[in-house]
Design a protein around this motif. Structure first.
Motif, PDB file in Angstrom:
ATOM      1  N   LEU A 200      85.226  -4.846   7.224  1.00  0.00           N
ATOM      2  CA  LEU A 200      86.134  -5.271   8.280  1.00  0.00           C
ATOM      3  C   LEU A 200      87.246  -4.250   8.444  1.00  0.00           C
ATOM      4  O   LEU A 200      87.622  -3.578   7.482  1.00  0.00           O
ATOM      5  N   ALA A 201      87.781  -4.144   9.661  1.00  0.00           N
ATOM      6  CA  ALA A 201      88.899  -3.233   9.905  1.00  0.00           C
ATOM      7  C   ALA A 201      89.771  -3.793  11.015  1.00  0.00           C
ATOM      8  O   ALA A 201      89.301  -4.534  11.887  1.00  0.00           O
ATOM      9  N   SER A 202      91.047  -3.436  10.977  1.00  0.00           N
ATOM     10  CA  SER A 202      91.995  -3.732  12.048  1.00  0.00           C
ATOM     11  C   SER A 202      92.444  -2.391  12.604  1.00  0.00           C
ATOM     12  O   SER A 202      93.300  -1.728  12.017  1.00  0.00           O
ATOM     13  N   LEU A 203      91.872  -1.972  13.723  1.00  0.00           N
ATOM     14  CA  LEU A 203      92.017  -0.603  14.200  1.00  0.00           C
ATOM     15  C   LEU A 203      93.020  -0.439  15.333  1.00  0.00           C
ATOM     16  O   LEU A 203      93.589   0.636  15.509  1.00  0.00           O
ATOM     17  N   ARG A 204      93.247  -1.461  16.135  1.00  0.00           N
ATOM     18  CA  ARG A 204      94.153  -1.317  17.275  1.00  0.00           C
ATOM     19  C   ARG A 204      95.618  -1.387  16.830  1.00  0.00           C
ATOM     20  O   ARG A 204      95.947  -2.059  15.846  1.00  0.00           O
ATOM     21  N   ASP A 205      96.457  -0.710  17.554  1.00  0.00           N
ATOM     22  CA  ASP A 205      97.895  -0.799  17.297  1.00  0.00           C
ATOM     23  C   ASP A 205      98.343  -2.245  17.502  1.00  0.00           C
ATOM     24  O   ASP A 205      98.062  -2.858  18.530  1.00  0.00           O
ATOM     25  N   GLY A 206      99.012  -2.805  16.508  1.00  0.00           N
ATOM     26  CA  GLY A 206      99.497  -4.176  16.600  1.00  0.00           C
ATOM     27  C   GLY A 206      98.499  -5.239  16.207  1.00  0.00           C
ATOM     28  O   GLY A 206      98.816  -6.434  16.312  1.00  0.00           O
ATOM     29  N   ALA A 207      97.316  -4.857  15.744  1.00  0.00           N
ATOM     30  CA  ALA A 207      96.309  -5.849  15.355  1.00  0.00           C
ATOM     31  C   ALA A 207      96.738  -6.594  14.097  1.00  0.00           C
ATOM     32  O   ALA A 207      97.126  -5.973  13.107  1.00  0.00           O
ATOM     33  N   GLU A 208      96.680  -7.928  14.138  1.00  0.00           N
ATOM     34  CA  GLU A 208      97.018  -8.751  12.983  1.00  0.00           C
ATOM     35  C   GLU A 208      95.791  -9.104  12.152  1.00  0.00           C
ATOM     36  O   GLU A 208      95.903  -9.454  10.982  1.00  0.00           O
ATOM     37  N   ILE A 209      94.623  -9.014  12.748  1.00  0.00           N
ATOM     38  CA  ILE A 209      93.398  -9.510  12.127  1.00  0.00           C
ATOM     39  C   ILE A 209      92.279  -8.542  12.481  1.00  0.00           C
ATOM     40  O   ILE A 209      92.460  -7.641  13.305  1.00  0.00           O
ATOM     41  N   ASP A 210      91.113  -8.711  11.861  1.00  0.00           N
ATOM     42  CA  ASP A 210      90.019  -7.760  12.075  1.00  0.00           C
ATOM     43  C   ASP A 210      89.624  -7.700  13.549  1.00  0.00           C
ATOM     44  O   ASP A 210      89.480  -8.717  14.224  1.00  0.00           O
ATOM     45  N   ASP A 211      89.446  -6.471  14.049  1.00  0.00           N
ATOM     46  CA  ASP A 211      88.948  -6.256  15.406  1.00  0.00           C
ATOM     47  C   ASP A 211      87.752  -5.310  15.417  1.00  0.00           C
ATOM     48  O   ASP A 211      87.354  -4.794  16.458  1.00  0.00           O
ATOM     49  N   ASP A 212      87.168  -5.097  14.230  1.00  0.00           N
ATOM     50  CA  ASP A 212      86.017  -4.211  14.087  1.00  0.00           C
ATOM     51  C   ASP A 212      85.258  -4.633  12.825  1.00  0.00           C
ATOM     52  O   ASP A 212      85.888  -4.904  11.797  1.00  0.00           O
ATOM     53  N   PHE A 213      83.931  -4.723  12.915  1.00  0.00           N
ATOM     54  CA  PHE A 213      83.165  -5.016  11.698  1.00  0.00           C
ATOM     55  C   PHE A 213      81.810  -4.316  11.727  1.00  0.00           C
ATOM     56  O   PHE A 213      81.276  -3.989  12.791  1.00  0.00           O
ATOM     57  N   MET A 214      81.286  -4.110  10.539  1.00  0.00           N
ATOM     58  CA  MET A 214      79.910  -3.657  10.349  1.00  0.00           C
ATOM     59  C   MET A 214      79.320  -4.488   9.222  1.00  0.00           C
ATOM     60  O   MET A 214      79.846  -4.486   8.099  1.00  0.00           O
TER      61      MET A 214
END
Length: 363
Positions: A200-214
């Motif tokens: 899991l990753a939180s990649l966007r500026d300001g992201a509080e929670i995961d916005d990307d997964f593999m």
């Protein structure tokens, strides 16, 4: 059931309730959308003037004329609302995911079984055009023995919107939003895997929670990779499948969600995907490799099939389109994936790994 029309009460008139559930319920023979629970009565009545509006779910549960309750609310509310609906003798459909934990999901299934009530989860992506097209190719063994599958839901949404799915709360984030779709499709095609690995990753500026997964699912001589991201501007393959006879690649998402958002009404012969997939197969003999490319006509998608199936289950006793047992398997994978991410390792599942016979085809 004495009547041939079931009264349906919908809880939630946000994106899921307004865009998916309400129009699909309305389109299903044998179902009538009778009531909606929402704090914005004017918004509901502007779209459905003939439908009663309840300010609270308890008022809906007290209505003896409501046969089926559909819950399209934030994920953390699924368990208490479904529990209360079942306690009042209602049949229940939950928007995905089933709940925010496997323990909650198991408790709801036990309660529904004890009350002899239907409990189902809206895994509508089984009726995506690309999924049905791939299922047909696998059933007909066009790819030989499948060895690798990559399934992706990629979007470009660089600005974090102000909505509950983007906030740090139970059941939020991309894994709980898009993970259930991809996991259910993989489970439907290949069964339960032997093990899962999740990043899991939180990649966007300001992201509080995961916005990307593999997520990687391990089977016997087959590896399935599931990916979703909010920062992919260049189109990636929606599906990429490799086998001993060739490959299948499909670009573009099923169009039904976009059409529903535009206010189109579901109807027969709906869900035709304008972007065909590409099948490349070896038609050579012996050691000779002769790759031939074919444009694959898409099987039409049809989200109507879910609520059509729910109506048949309740009125005629046919099997549900999505059983609680199947939805529990998706919850098992969601939770095992989180265990994998937290522990930084593969997590084995007690059962799983056996493939449908069609996938054992000799290449």
């Amino acid at each position: 059931m004495k009547t041939q029309t079931l009264n349906v009460g919908l809880i939630g008139f946000g994106m899921a309730g307004r865009t998916f559930h309400a129009p699909l319920i309305q389109a299903a023979p044998g179902l009538e959308l009778s009531a909606i629970v929402s704090r914005d009565a004017a918004r509901v009545q502007a779209a459905y003037p003939e439908v009663a509006v309840h300010a609270k779910a308890t008022s809906l549960f007290a209505d003896r004329d409501i046969d089926l309750v559909v819950i399209a609310t934030p994920n953390e509310t699924h368990f208490p609302l479904a529990k209360a609906a079942l306690a009042k003798g209602k049949h229940v459909v939950l928007d995905k995911p089933f709940a925010v934990s496997l323990a909650e999901a198991r408790q709801l299934k036990s309660q529904a079984d004890g009350a002899d009530r239907l409990l189902s989860v809206f895994h509508n992506r089984r009726w995506d055009s690309d999924f049905l097209t791939l299922k047909g190719l696998l059933d007909e063994q066009h790819l030989g023995r499948v060895v690798e599958v990559e399934s992706r839901f990629d979007r470009f949404r660089p600005v974090v919107p102000d909505r509950w799915r983007e906030q740090h709360r139970p059941g939020s984030g991309t894994w709980f939003d898009l993970g259930p779709h991809l996991l259910d499709q993989a489970r439907a095609l290949f069964g339960m895997p032997r093990a899962i690995l999740l990043e899991l990753a939180s990649l966007r500026d300001g992201a509080e929670i995961d916005d990307d997964f593999m997520a990687v699912l391990e089977y016997d001589r087959l590896r399935v990779t599931l990916r979703a991201s909010t920062l992919v501007a260049e189109p990636t393959p929606r599906l990429r499948v490799n086998g001993t006879r060739g490959s299948f690649v499909k670009y573009g998402l099923d169009p039904q969600e976009a059409w529903l958002k535009e206010g189109e009404s579901p109807q027969p012969a709906w869900g035709v995907d304008p972007s065909p997939g590409r099948l490349t197969v070896n038609e050579g003999e012996g050691d000779e490799v002769v790759l031939v490319h074919h444009e694959v006509e898409s099987v039409p998608g049809d989200y109507r099939a879910y609520y059509d199936g729910i109506a048949r289950t309740l009125l005629r006793g046919t099997p549900p389109p999505v059983t609680a047992e199947q939805a529990l398997e998706v919850m098992t994978l969601l939770e095992a994936g989180l265990d994998s991410y937290r522990q930084g390792r593969w997590v084995k599942l007690k059962e799983g790994g056996s493939l449908p016979r069609r996938l054992h085809a000799k290449g």
